[in-house]
Scaffold this motif. Structure first.
Motif, PDB file in Angstrom:
ATOM      1  N   ALA A  31       2.093  -3.031 -13.391  1.00  9.99           N
ATOM      2  CA  ALA A  31       3.143  -3.315 -12.326  1.00  9.99           C
ATOM      3  C   ALA A  31       3.084  -4.697 -11.758  1.00  9.99           C
ATOM      4  O   ALA A  31       2.460  -4.968 -10.597  1.00  9.99           O
ATOM      5  CB  ALA A  31       3.102  -2.093 -11.178  1.00  9.99           C
ATOM      6  N   SER A  88      -5.750  -5.244   0.155  1.00  8.06           N
ATOM      7  CA  SER A  88      -4.729  -4.575  -0.642  1.00  8.06           C
ATOM      8  C   SER A  88      -4.874  -3.155  -0.708  1.00  8.06           C
ATOM      9  O   SER A  88      -5.620  -2.622   0.207  1.00  8.06           O
ATOM     10  CB  SER A  88      -5.007  -5.013  -2.330  1.00  8.06           C
ATOM     11  OG  SER A  88      -6.361  -4.961  -2.386  1.00  8.06           O
ATOM     12  N   VAL A  89      -4.049  -2.390  -1.345  1.00  9.01           N
ATOM     13  CA  VAL A  89      -3.979  -1.125  -1.233  1.00  9.01           C
ATOM     14  C   VAL A  89      -4.901  -0.116  -1.575  1.00  9.01           C
ATOM     15  O   VAL A  89      -5.434   0.912  -0.559  1.00  9.01           O
ATOM     16  CB  VAL A  89      -2.474  -0.615  -1.573  1.00  9.01           C
ATOM     17  CG1 VAL A  89      -2.209   1.100  -1.374  1.00  9.01           C
ATOM     18  CG2 VAL A  89      -1.411  -1.138  -0.708  1.00  9.01           C
ATOM     19  N   MET A  90      -5.327  -0.238  -2.823  1.00  5.48           N
ATOM     20  CA  MET A  90      -6.315   0.751  -3.160  1.00  5.48           C
ATOM     21  C   MET A  90      -7.628   0.431  -2.676  1.00  5.48           C
ATOM     22  O   MET A  90      -8.334   1.621  -2.471  1.00  5.48           O
ATOM     23  CB  MET A  90      -6.426   0.727  -4.938  1.00  5.48           C
ATOM     24  CG  MET A  90      -4.984   1.181  -5.505  1.00  5.48           C
ATOM     25  SD  MET A  90      -4.349   2.748  -4.759  1.00  5.48           S
ATOM     26  CE  MET A  90      -5.575   3.841  -5.066  1.00  5.48           C
ATOM     27  N   PRO A  91      -8.100  -0.618  -2.403  1.00  6.65           N
ATOM     28  CA  PRO A  91      -9.280  -0.581  -1.833  1.00  6.65           C
ATOM     29  C   PRO A  91      -9.362   0.180  -0.510  1.00  6.65           C
ATOM     30  O   PRO A  91     -10.243   0.777  -0.017  1.00  6.65           O
ATOM     31  CB  PRO A  91      -9.822  -2.187  -1.483  1.00  6.65           C
ATOM     32  CG  PRO A  91      -9.140  -2.693  -2.685  1.00  6.65           C
ATOM     33  CD  PRO A  91      -7.833  -2.077  -2.790  1.00  6.65           C
ATOM     34  N   TYR A 114       0.286   7.627 -10.417  1.00  9.21           N
ATOM     35  CA  TYR A 114      -0.397   6.271 -10.482  1.00  9.21           C
ATOM     36  C   TYR A 114      -2.066   6.629 -10.951  1.00  9.21           C
ATOM     37  O   TYR A 114      -2.548   7.208 -10.060  1.00  9.21           O
ATOM     38  CB  TYR A 114      -0.263   5.644  -9.163  1.00  9.21           C
ATOM     39  CG  TYR A 114      -1.082   4.188  -9.333  1.00  9.21           C
ATOM     40  CD1 TYR A 114      -0.961   3.297 -10.176  1.00  9.21           C
ATOM     41  CD2 TYR A 114      -1.688   3.727  -8.065  1.00  9.21           C
ATOM     42  CE1 TYR A 114      -1.582   2.007 -10.316  1.00  9.21           C
ATOM     43  CE2 TYR A 114      -2.258   2.627  -7.929  1.00  9.21           C
ATOM     44  CZ  TYR A 114      -2.391   1.879  -9.159  1.00  9.21           C
ATOM     45  OH  TYR A 114      -2.960   0.485  -8.977  1.00  9.21           O
ATOM     46  N   PHE A 117      -5.179   6.662  -8.417  1.00  7.37           N
ATOM     47  CA  PHE A 117      -5.361   7.550  -7.373  1.00  7.37           C
ATOM     48  C   PHE A 117      -6.773   8.368  -8.246  1.00  7.37           C
ATOM     49  O   PHE A 117      -7.467   9.090  -7.147  1.00  7.37           O
ATOM     50  CB  PHE A 117      -4.058   8.346  -7.630  1.00  7.37           C
ATOM     51  CG  PHE A 117      -3.074   7.980  -6.396  1.00  7.37           C
ATOM     52  CD1 PHE A 117      -3.254   6.725  -6.091  1.00  7.37           C
ATOM     53  CD2 PHE A 117      -1.978   8.517  -5.939  1.00  7.37           C
ATOM     54  CE1 PHE A 117      -2.215   6.041  -5.130  1.00  7.37           C
ATOM     55  CE2 PHE A 117      -1.004   8.301  -5.272  1.00  7.37           C
ATOM     56  CZ  PHE A 117      -1.242   6.835  -4.834  1.00  7.37           C
ATOM     57  N   CYS A 162       2.744   9.620  -3.262  1.00  3.83           N
ATOM     58  CA  CYS A 162       3.193   8.341  -3.737  1.00  3.83           C
ATOM     59  C   CYS A 162       4.823   8.361  -3.306  1.00  3.83           C
ATOM     60  O   CYS A 162       5.330   9.165  -3.934  1.00  3.83           O
ATOM     61  CB  CYS A 162       3.070   8.390  -5.347  1.00  3.83           C
ATOM     62  SG  CYS A 162       3.228   6.537  -5.834  1.00  3.83           S
ATOM     63  N   ASN A 166       5.505   6.510  -8.253  1.00  4.45           N
ATOM     64  CA  ASN A 166       5.128   6.043  -9.637  1.00  4.45           C
ATOM     65  C   ASN A 166       4.504   6.964 -10.307  1.00  4.45           C
ATOM     66  O   ASN A 166       3.408   7.504  -9.845  1.00  4.45           O
ATOM     67  CB  ASN A 166       4.327   4.817  -9.281  1.00  4.45           C
ATOM     68  CG  ASN A 166       3.575   4.247 -10.375  1.00  4.45           C
ATOM     69  OD1 ASN A 166       3.846   4.471 -11.785  1.00  4.45           O
ATOM     70  ND2 ASN A 166       2.481   3.048  -9.996  1.00  4.45           N
ATOM     71  N   ASP A 194       1.339   6.477   0.297  1.00  2.00           N
ATOM     72  CA  ASP A 194       1.246   5.171  -0.254  1.00  2.00           C
ATOM     73  C   ASP A 194       2.852   4.719  -0.413  1.00  2.00           C
ATOM     74  O   ASP A 194       3.391   5.176  -1.413  1.00  2.00           O
ATOM     75  CB  ASP A 194       0.766   5.349  -1.543  1.00  2.00           C
ATOM     76  CG  ASP A 194       0.387   3.841  -2.360  1.00  2.00           C
ATOM     77  OD1 ASP A 194       1.229   2.789  -1.730  1.00  2.00           O
ATOM     78  OD2 ASP A 194      -0.482   3.548  -3.263  1.00  2.00           O
ATOM     79  N   ILE A 196       4.010   1.498  -1.140  1.00  5.47           N
ATOM     80  CA  ILE A 196       3.790   0.334  -1.584  1.00  5.47           C
ATOM     81  C   ILE A 196       5.184  -0.078  -2.618  1.00  5.47           C
ATOM     82  O   ILE A 196       5.731  -1.325  -2.614  1.00  5.47           O
ATOM     83  CB  ILE A 196       2.803  -0.113  -2.712  1.00  5.47           C
ATOM     84  CG1 ILE A 196       2.470  -1.418  -3.114  1.00  5.47           C
ATOM     85  CG2 ILE A 196       2.861   0.933  -4.000  1.00  5.47           C
ATOM     86  CD1 ILE A 196       1.165  -1.762  -3.675  1.00  5.47           C
ATOM     87  N   HIS A 197       5.812   0.907  -3.140  1.00  9.08           N
ATOM     88  CA  HIS A 197       7.103   0.815  -4.042  1.00  9.08           C
ATOM     89  C   HIS A 197       8.421   0.834  -3.177  1.00  9.08           C
ATOM     90  O   HIS A 197       9.390   1.167  -3.828  1.00  9.08           O
ATOM     91  CB  HIS A 197       7.196   1.608  -5.470  1.00  9.08           C
ATOM     92  CG  HIS A 197       6.053   1.327  -6.220  1.00  9.08           C
ATOM     93  ND1 HIS A 197       6.112   0.221  -7.048  1.00  9.08           N
ATOM     94  CD2 HIS A 197       4.663   2.045  -6.536  1.00  9.08           C
ATOM     95  CE1 HIS A 197       5.138   0.366  -7.806  1.00  9.08           C
ATOM     96  NE2 HIS A 197       4.335   1.407  -7.452  1.00  9.08           N
ATOM     97  N   SER A 228       3.439  -6.653  -1.954  1.00 10.56           N
ATOM     98  CA  SER A 228       2.693  -7.232  -3.107  1.00 10.56           C
ATOM     99  C   SER A 228       3.724  -6.867  -4.364  1.00 10.56           C
ATOM    100  O   SER A 228       3.890  -7.521  -5.108  1.00 10.56           O
ATOM    101  CB  SER A 228       1.557  -6.762  -3.321  1.00 10.56           C
ATOM    102  OG  SER A 228       1.465  -5.405  -3.505  1.00 10.56           O
ATOM    103  N   LYS A 229       4.249  -5.468  -4.369  1.00  3.43           N
ATOM    104  CA  LYS A 229       5.173  -5.182  -5.579  1.00  3.43           C
ATOM    105  C   LYS A 229       6.252  -5.818  -5.333  1.00  3.43           C
ATOM    106  O   LYS A 229       6.980  -6.216  -6.201  1.00  3.43           O
ATOM    107  CB  LYS A 229       5.224  -3.718  -5.625  1.00  3.43           C
ATOM    108  CG  LYS A 229       4.007  -2.959  -5.837  1.00  3.43           C
ATOM    109  CD  LYS A 229       3.446  -3.020  -7.312  1.00  3.43           C
ATOM    110  CE  LYS A 229       2.043  -2.899  -7.435  1.00  3.43           C
ATOM    111  NZ  LYS A 229       1.256  -3.519  -8.189  1.00  3.43           N
TER     112      LYS A 229
HETATM  113  C1  LIG Z   1       1.376   3.572  -6.109  1.00  2.00           C
HETATM  114  C2  LIG Z   1       0.650   2.286  -6.011  1.00  2.00           C
HETATM  115  N1  LIG Z   1      -0.370   2.098  -5.190  1.00  2.00           N
HETATM  116  C3  LIG Z   1      -1.156   1.104  -5.118  1.00  2.00           C
HETATM  117  C4  LIG Z   1      -1.055   0.209  -6.291  1.00  2.00           C
HETATM  118  C5  LIG Z   1      -1.822  -1.144  -6.212  1.00  2.00           C
HETATM  119  O1  LIG Z   1      -1.934  -1.719  -5.010  1.00  2.00           O
HETATM  120  P1  LIG Z   1      -3.064  -2.690  -4.776  1.00  2.00           P
HETATM  121  O2  LIG Z   1      -3.092  -3.971  -5.602  1.00  2.00           O
HETATM  122  O3  LIG Z   1      -2.632  -3.346  -3.318  1.00  2.00           O
HETATM  123  O4  LIG Z   1      -4.298  -2.306  -4.519  1.00  2.00           O
HETATM  124  C6  LIG Z   1      -0.065   0.235  -7.221  1.00  2.00           C
HETATM  125  C7  LIG Z   1       0.107  -0.622  -8.351  1.00  2.00           C
HETATM  126  O5  LIG Z   1       0.810  -0.468  -9.296  1.00  2.00           O
HETATM  127  C8  LIG Z   1       0.758   1.392  -7.251  1.00  2.00           C
HETATM  128  O6  LIG Z   1       1.591   1.674  -8.017  1.00  2.00           O
END
Ligand SMILES: Cc1ncc(COP(=O)(O)O)c(C=O)c1O
Length: 390
Positions: A31, A88-91, A114, A117, A162, A166, A194, A196-197, A228-229
């Motif tokens: 993505a 960032s989101v995932m950490p 995603y 997860f 989500c 995604n 989450d 992010i999208h 970021s997205k």
């Molecule tokens: C639903 C979702 N969350 C988080 C992320 C990644 O976020 P980050 O790069 O900020 O960890 C993505 C990336 O594709 C995503 O699709």
């Protein structure tokens, strides 16, 4: 100002994950978009570079204001004290899993979803609990009976939602979010939404923030947010969490801080501020462009590759393609396309077992590149059918 989304930019040999990970001509997987960012973001970053000293940085008030103002259009006023920077989101989600669950606890996700997860739960020695989305051959919906059954298990302490979703591209409705919130409240589950999208909806459509659906939602949740997205700045590492509930907030903020996730790099705040304060026009033009790419792909599949079918998409630039007519194994299929047609997608099995008859296609690229990718897909499908006598 009209922004240019048509020019193909050569990203090969730039250490781009998307372009340099696989040996292929058209990468349509991770993505990340093949468009230059809004000029204002580039200018803000150039201005930071031109300062010439790259020391430690504070989070300015403008950063909070940028988030707060941006979300007003979605009917939410985040308070300054709810917000914390994360890189960032995932950490951040990984850290929150460690804080709010113990080893061998369960974290619920709605599959297909995603793939990271899964990793973030399993890598922390927690157990994935799936609330499989129901697919009727056209659309997806939530199995609320199953969700309640799963929530009854006291080992389920957290849910990763989500919103929008995604890879299926669905915007959850206020009613759906409210129902999730009611069940989460009843069974004492914290929901990490989450989002992010959230900005990447089709023109005319708008997402619903989880916390806006009800007071229960507001009280049992953590929301992850990021430009970021939406603005194609994933490499900058800039995000935020927002938590209205004071108890959850105190624990979460402490843990995020202890784990070193809340100190921004020098560019992180400037990029987010420029994106939210000045990027709206660029974003709206981008949404139009992506929407037209979706229509183009849909037409192309119907006319040229009728064995494949687009699952209707309301949000994200990641399209979920039903390949069940070919009875594929998505990993083999994706590997085959890479080898024979030099195009690469995301194989559906990564998003859960129930994704194995699908591939995910990233259409955030100039139309000519999309066309090239689809021609390669067509050729790949023909060769695949020949090879496996389909
Ligand atoms: C639903 C979702 N969350 C988080 C992320 C990644 O976020 P980050 O790069 O900020 O960890 C993505 C990336 O594709 C995503 O699709």
């Amino acid at each position: 100002m009209r922004y240019d989304f048509d020019t193909i930019i050569n990203r090969k040999d730039t250490n781009s994950v998307k372009w340099d990970f696989y040996d292929c001509e058209v990468p349509m997987w991770v993505a990340d978009m093949d468009f230059k960012v809004a000029t204002e973001i580039k200018d803000a970053l150039s201005s930071k570079v031109n300062e010439g000293i790259y020391g430690y940085t504070l989070i300015p008030d403008e950063w909070y204001d940028a988030y707060i103002n941006w979300w007003k259009k979605y009917g939410i006023v985040h308070k300054k004290e709810w917000l914390k920077f994360t890189n960032s989101v995932m950490p951040a989600i990984s850290s929150l899993i460690r804080e709010f669950t113990e080893e061998n606890d369960k974290v619920l996700i709605q599959t297909p979803v995603y793939h990271v997860f899964f990793y973030v739960i399993e890598d922390n020695n927690r157990i994935v609990e799936e609330n499989k989305l129901i697919y009727d051959g056209e659309n997806y919906s939530i199995d609320f009976n199953d969700l309640e059954e799963k929530f009854k298990d006291p080992k389920v302490k957290l849910m990763l939602l989500c919103n929008p979703h995604n890879p299926i591209g669905k915007i959850w409705t206020k009613d759906e979010l409210k129902k999730i919130g009611e069940l989460a409240d009843k069974y004492d589950v914290i929901v990490i939404s989450d989002e992010i999208h959230c900005d990447l909806t089709n023109p005319g459509l708008i997402y619903t923030p989880y916390i806006s659906a009800s007071n229960k939602n507001r009280n049992n949740s953590i929301t992850t947010l990021s430009p970021s997205k939406s603005f194609n700045i994933a490499g900058i590492k800039t995000a935020a969490i927002s938590i209205p509930n004071e108890n959850i907030r105190e624990k979460a903020f402490n843990h995020i801080q202890i784990e070193g996730l809340s100190d921004p790099n020098l560019f992180a705040c400037s990029a987010a501020i420029a994106a939210y304060n000045h990027g709206e026009d660029w974003l709206n033009q981008l949404r139009d462009y992506i929407y037209n790419n979706k229509l183009f792909l849909d037409e192309y599949l119907k006319e040229e590759i009728p064995d494949l079918k687009l699952v209707p998409s309301e949000a994200t630039y990641l399209l979920w393609i039903d390949c069940s007519k070919l009875n594929i194994k998505s990993k083999e299929f994706n590997d085959f396309l890479l080898e024979k047609a030099k195009v690469v997608f995301s194989p559906g099995y990564e998003f859960g077992e129930n994704g194995d008859q699908f591939i995910r296609i990233n259409v955030a690229c100039p139309r000519k590149l999309l066309e090239d990718g689809l021609k390669r897909l067509k050729k790949g499908v023909e060769l695949y059918k020949e090879e496996f006598n389909i």
